[in-house]
Design a protein around this motif. Sequence first.
Motif, PDB file in Angstrom:
ATOM      1  N   UNK A  72      12.139  23.543  10.729  1.00  0.00           N
ATOM      2  CA  UNK A  72      10.862  23.504  11.455  1.00  0.00           C
ATOM      3  C   UNK A  72      10.976  24.202  12.811  1.00  0.00           C
ATOM      4  N   UNK A  73      12.108  24.011  13.472  1.00  0.00           N
ATOM      5  CA  UNK A  73      12.305  24.661  14.769  1.00  0.00           C
ATOM      6  C   UNK A  73      12.301  26.170  14.644  1.00  0.00           C
ATOM      7  N   UNK A  74      12.916  26.691  13.586  1.00  0.00           N
ATOM      8  CA  UNK A  74      12.911  28.134  13.355  1.00  0.00           C
ATOM      9  C   UNK A  74      11.497  28.634  13.073  1.00  0.00           C
ATOM     10  N   UNK A  75      10.723  27.857  12.326  1.00  0.00           N
ATOM     11  CA  UNK A  75       9.331  28.243  12.034  1.00  0.00           C
ATOM     12  C   UNK A  75       8.493  28.287  13.302  1.00  0.00           C
ATOM     13  N   UNK A  77       9.613  28.916  16.282  1.00  0.00           N
ATOM     14  CA  UNK A  77      10.055  30.095  17.038  1.00  0.00           C
ATOM     15  C   UNK A  77       9.434  31.366  16.470  1.00  0.00           C
ATOM     16  N   UNK A  78       9.343  31.464  15.154  1.00  0.00           N
ATOM     17  CA  UNK A  78       8.715  32.634  14.540  1.00  0.00           C
ATOM     18  C   UNK A  78       7.245  32.736  14.937  1.00  0.00           C
ATOM     19  N   UNK A  79       6.562  31.591  14.959  1.00  0.00           N
ATOM     20  CA  UNK A  79       5.150  31.586  15.375  1.00  0.00           C
ATOM     21  C   UNK A  79       5.030  31.951  16.848  1.00  0.00           C
ATOM     22  N   UNK A  80       5.961  31.476  17.660  1.00  0.00           N
ATOM     23  CA  UNK A  80       5.949  31.794  19.095  1.00  0.00           C
ATOM     24  C   UNK A  80       6.081  33.298  19.307  1.00  0.00           C
ATOM     25  N   UNK A  81       6.926  33.940  18.523  1.00  0.00           N
ATOM     26  CA  UNK A  81       7.153  35.381  18.660  1.00  0.00           C
ATOM     27  C   UNK A  81       5.947  36.216  18.252  1.00  0.00           C
ATOM     28  N   UNK A  82       5.016  35.618  17.535  1.00  0.00           N
ATOM     29  CA  UNK A  82       3.803  36.339  17.139  1.00  0.00           C
ATOM     30  C   UNK A  82       2.816  36.482  18.288  1.00  0.00           C
ATOM     31  N   UNK A  83       3.011  35.711  19.348  1.00  0.00           N
ATOM     32  CA  UNK A  83       2.060  35.708  20.453  1.00  0.00           C
ATOM     33  C   UNK A  83       2.348  36.853  21.424  1.00  0.00           C
ATOM     34  N   UNK A  84       1.310  37.319  22.145  1.00  0.00           N
ATOM     35  CA  UNK A  84       1.508  38.409  23.100  1.00  0.00           C
ATOM     36  C   UNK A  84       2.513  38.028  24.194  1.00  0.00           C
ATOM     37  N   UNK A  85       3.272  39.015  24.644  1.00  0.00           N
ATOM     38  CA  UNK A  85       4.219  38.869  25.763  1.00  0.00           C
ATOM     39  C   UNK A  85       5.296  37.822  25.501  1.00  0.00           C
ATOM     40  N   UNK A  86       5.636  37.598  24.222  1.00  0.00           N
ATOM     41  CA  UNK A  86       6.715  36.670  23.869  1.00  0.00           C
ATOM     42  C   UNK A  86       7.676  37.392  22.932  1.00  0.00           C
ATOM     43  N   UNK A  87       8.933  37.468  23.349  1.00  0.00           N
ATOM     44  CA  UNK A  87       9.885  38.358  22.695  1.00  0.00           C
ATOM     45  C   UNK A  87      11.228  37.671  22.483  1.00  0.00           C
ATOM     46  N   UNK A  88      12.058  38.327  21.688  1.00  0.00           N
ATOM     47  CA  UNK A  88      13.427  37.874  21.457  1.00  0.00           C
ATOM     48  C   UNK A  88      14.349  39.071  21.605  1.00  0.00           C
ATOM     49  N   UNK A  89      15.414  38.910  22.349  1.00  0.00           N
ATOM     50  CA  UNK A  89      16.444  39.932  22.451  1.00  0.00           C
ATOM     51  C   UNK A  89      17.708  39.390  21.809  1.00  0.00           C
TER      52      UNK A  89
END
Length: 364
Positions: A72-75, A77-89
């Motif tokens: 669930x935590x990974x899901x 995070x994936x939804x969070x990354x779909x939002x503007x100005x939210x990224x993963x390096x």
Amino acid sequence: MSPTKNFEISPSELEARLRLHRLPEVGPKRFRLLIEAFGSASKSLSAPASAWRSLGLPAISAEARRSPEVRDGASVALAWLEQPAQHLRMWDEPDYPALLAQIDDAPPLLFVAGDPALLEKPQLAMVGSRRASRPGMDTAAAFSRSLASAGFVITSGLALGIDGAAHQAALEVGGQTIGVLGTGLQNFYPQRHKKLAAAMIAQGSAVVSEFPLDAAPQAGNFPRRNRIISGLSLGVLVVEASIASGSLITAKLAAEQGREVYAIPGSIHHPGAKGCHQLIRDGAMLVETIEHILEGLRGWQALSRPAPMPVIHPLVALLHAAPHSSEALAIASGRPLSQVLASLTELELEGQVICENGRWLARC
């Protein structure tokens, strides 16, 4: 923005990395070990528990792989990354911050709210006491404004005291600043700086964390956070700190990482100066003006922005004509005395003016 646009890995592998990242007792070194041993996060998650044990990983890590909390935590995070100005390096991707990649235990994943391009710009870290004195706060703000105006990104930990003063001052002059959290980006700490963090993101700066989005504040997280502050930066400036301050941990990490360490001295009677004095005894550069920092970083400064046309401050222009007291400058300039005193403090830090026997003089 979709994470698949940012990374050259499949959505399933990204989801697997986010799950691996949430496992208990899997820090940066074990995260890399698992991917190197099995070839990918996806394969490591499906490997038998015996294979994990053979790598020296604790049973609790392998047992948590298929838990609902991890999935669930990974899901989330994936939804969070779909939002503007939210990224993963990610540590093995080309857009991972180059300086941070040089440290031994660079975070494998770095969540970024705001502009991730700032992570590659020349940064100067500013840290200090959470219970800073008013003069310490003013000094931090003055240095931050000057350094941000010189083209450096101001990086700190968004803590109370010196950190907050440094972030706020950078924003005030239209500069850029990065806050590194010791919690997840969705579990912000300290709450008193939540508005400051939102302002940073809104104004084109960034807030970052290596921890899962919902990670709570834990004492052990903050020293880990400090290595990122120093790891992202060309150098670390300690403004005010006691001997027991966490800022000295950041300075020690900076020195171990091959970064410059700067410290501002203070009164021998002030406990908040003792940490800075210890750093200076240990080899940190004693800093009295911004020029002491810029001298060592002049090459980076030149690369970060075009050379500005020289602009003479109105107070400096008056002092070129003749020395003045603070009060005489207020009268001559038509400005409130409090504003004149604040400007003189910044100009003195920048090495443009000097006070001798109660009268201010312009430095040639």
